[in-house]
Design an enzyme around this catalytic site. Structure first.
Site, PDB file in Angstrom:
ATOM      1  N   SER A  46     -14.901  -7.686   7.982  1.00 25.63           N
ATOM      2  CA  SER A  46     -15.771  -7.511   6.815  1.00 25.63           C
ATOM      3  C   SER A  46     -14.921  -7.144   5.598  1.00 25.63           C
ATOM      4  CB  SER A  46     -16.816  -6.401   7.065  1.00 25.63           C
ATOM      5  OG  SER A  46     -16.166  -5.148   7.234  1.00 25.63           O
ATOM      6  N   ILE A  48     -12.706  -6.541   2.323  1.00 31.01           N
ATOM      7  CA  ILE A  48     -11.455  -7.076   1.802  1.00 31.01           C
ATOM      8  C   ILE A  48     -10.711  -7.859   2.880  1.00 31.01           C
ATOM      9  CG2 ILE A  48      -9.216  -6.469   0.822  1.00 31.01           C
ATOM     10  CD1 ILE A  48     -10.559  -3.931  -0.291  1.00 31.01           C
ATOM     11  N   SER A 210      -3.779   2.674  -1.728  1.00 27.67           N
ATOM     12  CA  SER A 210      -4.821   3.042  -2.689  1.00 27.67           C
ATOM     13  C   SER A 210      -4.208   3.886  -3.793  1.00 27.67           C
ATOM     14  CB  SER A 210      -5.929   3.833  -1.978  1.00 27.67           C
ATOM     15  OG  SER A 210      -6.781   4.471  -2.908  1.00 27.67           O
ATOM     16  N   TYR A 237      -7.065  11.766   3.441  1.00 20.79           N
ATOM     17  CA  TYR A 237      -7.095  10.352   3.034  1.00 20.79           C
ATOM     18  C   TYR A 237      -6.012  10.074   2.000  1.00 20.79           C
ATOM     19  CZ  TYR A 237      -8.669   5.962   1.010  1.00 20.79           C
ATOM     20  OH  TYR A 237      -8.716   4.665   0.544  1.00 20.79           O
ATOM     21  N   LYS A 241      -2.645   7.603   2.346  1.00 24.80           N
ATOM     22  CA  LYS A 241      -2.320   6.522   1.411  1.00 24.80           C
ATOM     23  C   LYS A 241      -0.922   6.712   0.815  1.00 24.80           C
ATOM     24  CE  LYS A 241      -4.942   4.513   2.755  1.00 24.80           C
ATOM     25  NZ  LYS A 241      -5.070   3.096   3.196  1.00 24.80           N
ATOM     26  N   SER A 272     -17.072  -2.216  -1.032  1.00 23.91           N
ATOM     27  CA  SER A 272     -16.946  -2.646   0.356  1.00 23.91           C
ATOM     28  C   SER A 272     -17.582  -1.611   1.268  1.00 23.91           C
ATOM     29  CB  SER A 272     -15.467  -2.826   0.728  1.00 23.91           C
ATOM     30  OG  SER A 272     -14.807  -1.580   0.712  1.00 23.91           O
TER      31      SER A 272
END
Length: 417
Positions: A46, A48, A210, A237, A241, A272
């Protein structure tokens, strides 16, 4: 009334300016034909990842969708095989390409096939989009995927680490799940697939990162500690990244001169599944319209990863961070070579590529059993695997341990959700 119309016009104009200057992604160019080449895209069922896989398939590549859910992965592979078509006659006017994203009415193609076979409208009959199971929350699943891939696929030209999570959800593990899924497992998978990448050089590795890496700060004394609460999740998170950016940088250094180039890619603000996956249900009806207005489509988000995978002439920029299809400077923490190498060594231990050593008393790396089950895992058989490496010009001693045969104890994973 005139004031209202004027205000509405100004708002619309401002939105158009913001959208086309800040939101809309520049289209990807690069290599036109990928026939005879193989690409692996993680998390390609699903968003990207799916749009990235679609563009690679449209250019003729053999594409492996590496996904956790067999049902969703196989459905995505079926969709992509159907969507990869070319408008050879004007009647296929409902096929549309915008921002790198193809949209097609499968029902319309099905009705058309009553008069002419659907295969006649495929782009060179590319049916080479397949699914292979991969659960990045489980190191055993990563090894099983690598074993299956290396034994069944003769080559690998492009490896795109797209899959990731932004929250642990209801899952509680004894390790940092965000770091495991977003960094440690991609790190391990890259190493296990290096033999094919070397054999097919020039080849490329793309790590989807990101802009959140700018808020990251790696604490090596608590690198693998469990994440509890939303505040820790936000920090974990951003840290994962940052680890993506440092990994691409160090990987480029380690593989210098091998023909394998590596890039970190920021897809931009994208509407997304990752955006709304962990949002409370009552907020979704309010956020969806806003996301549709100010965020990129998944096809737009796929453009920078595709640029890094396909654009010719960017080989000298290996190890750099890209956004909006051009190289972008990163903060000092993301270009610290010492931290990048330290993360590399810590990642080898976390991934089970090297035995844990107590050579640094302030470093509390918690190794996990490579076969330990994860609540996110699927049932996959585990087999012993051998990983071989060939160092680049620099730090050949750092790679020397990895050239040895690494035996992994075979343990099947229990059935997971």
């Amino acid at each position: 009334m005139e004031s209202l119309l004027l205000g509405a016009g100004l708002l619309l104009g401002a939105y158009v300016l913001v959208y086309y200057n800040l939101v809309k992604a520049p289209p990807c160019g690069g290599i036109g034909s990928l026939r005879g080449r193989t690409a692996v895209v993680t998390g390609a069922n699903s968003g990207i990842g799916k749009m990235t896989a679609l563009e690679l398939a449209r250019r003729g590549a053999r594409v492996v969708l590496a996904c956790r859910s067999r049902e969703r992965g196989e459905a995505a592979a079926f969709d992509l095989r159907q969507v990869v078509v070319t408008p050879v006659i004007p009647a296929l006017g409902r096929l549309k390409q915008e921002d790198g994203e193809l949209e097609a009415s499968l029902g319309y193609i099905g009705r058309l096939s009553k008069k002419k076979k659907v295969e006649d409208f495929r782009e060179s009959g590319n049916n080479e989009v397949i699914f292979m199971a991969l659960d990045l929350a489980s190191l055993a699943s990563v090894r099983a995927f690598a074993t299956a891939f290396l034994s069944s696929e003769p080559r690998l030209d492009i490896l795109i680490h797209n899959a990731g999570i932004s929250s642990c959800g209801r899952t509680r593990e004894a390790f940092n799940l965000l770091l495991r899924v977003n960094h440690v497992s991609p790190f391990l998978l890259t190493h296990l697939l290096l033999p094919h990448l070397r054999m097919c050089a020039p080849s490329r590795v793309v790590v989807v990162s990101s802009a959140a890496h700018r808020r990251g700060h790696l604490d090596f004394t608590r690198l693998n500690h469990p994440v509890i609460g939303w505040r820790q999740e936000l920090r974990a998170y951003a840290d994962s990244k940052l680890a993506n950016v440092l990994f691409a940088r160090e990987l480029a250094t380690q593989l210098e001169g091998t023909g394998i180039t590596c890039y970190a890619a920021h897809p931009g603000p994208v509407n997304s599944e990752l955006f709304l996956r962990h949002v409370p249900g009552w907020l979704c009806p309010f956020l969806r319209p806003l996301a549709w207005l100010v965020l990129r489509t998944p096809g737009g988000g796929a453009q920078t990863p595709l640029y890094c995978a396909l654009q010719e002439g960017i080989e000298p920029l290996s190890g750099r961070y890209f956004a909006n299809c051009h190289v972008e400077e990163v903060p000092p923490a993301a270009r610290d070579d010492q931290s990048a190498h330290r993360l590399w060594e810590a990642s080898k231990r976390l991934a089970g590529l090297e035995p844990v050593e107590d050579d640094n008393p302030d470093e509390e790396i918690q190794p996990e059993d490579p076969g330990a089950p994860s609540s996110l895992s699927t049932s996959l058989p585990e087999e012993p695997i051998v990983s071989e490496f060939s160092p680049g010009k620099q730090r050949s001693q750092d790679f020397s341990k990895l050239t040895q045969r690494i035996q992994v104890k075979a343990e099947p994973e229990p059935q997971g959700s």
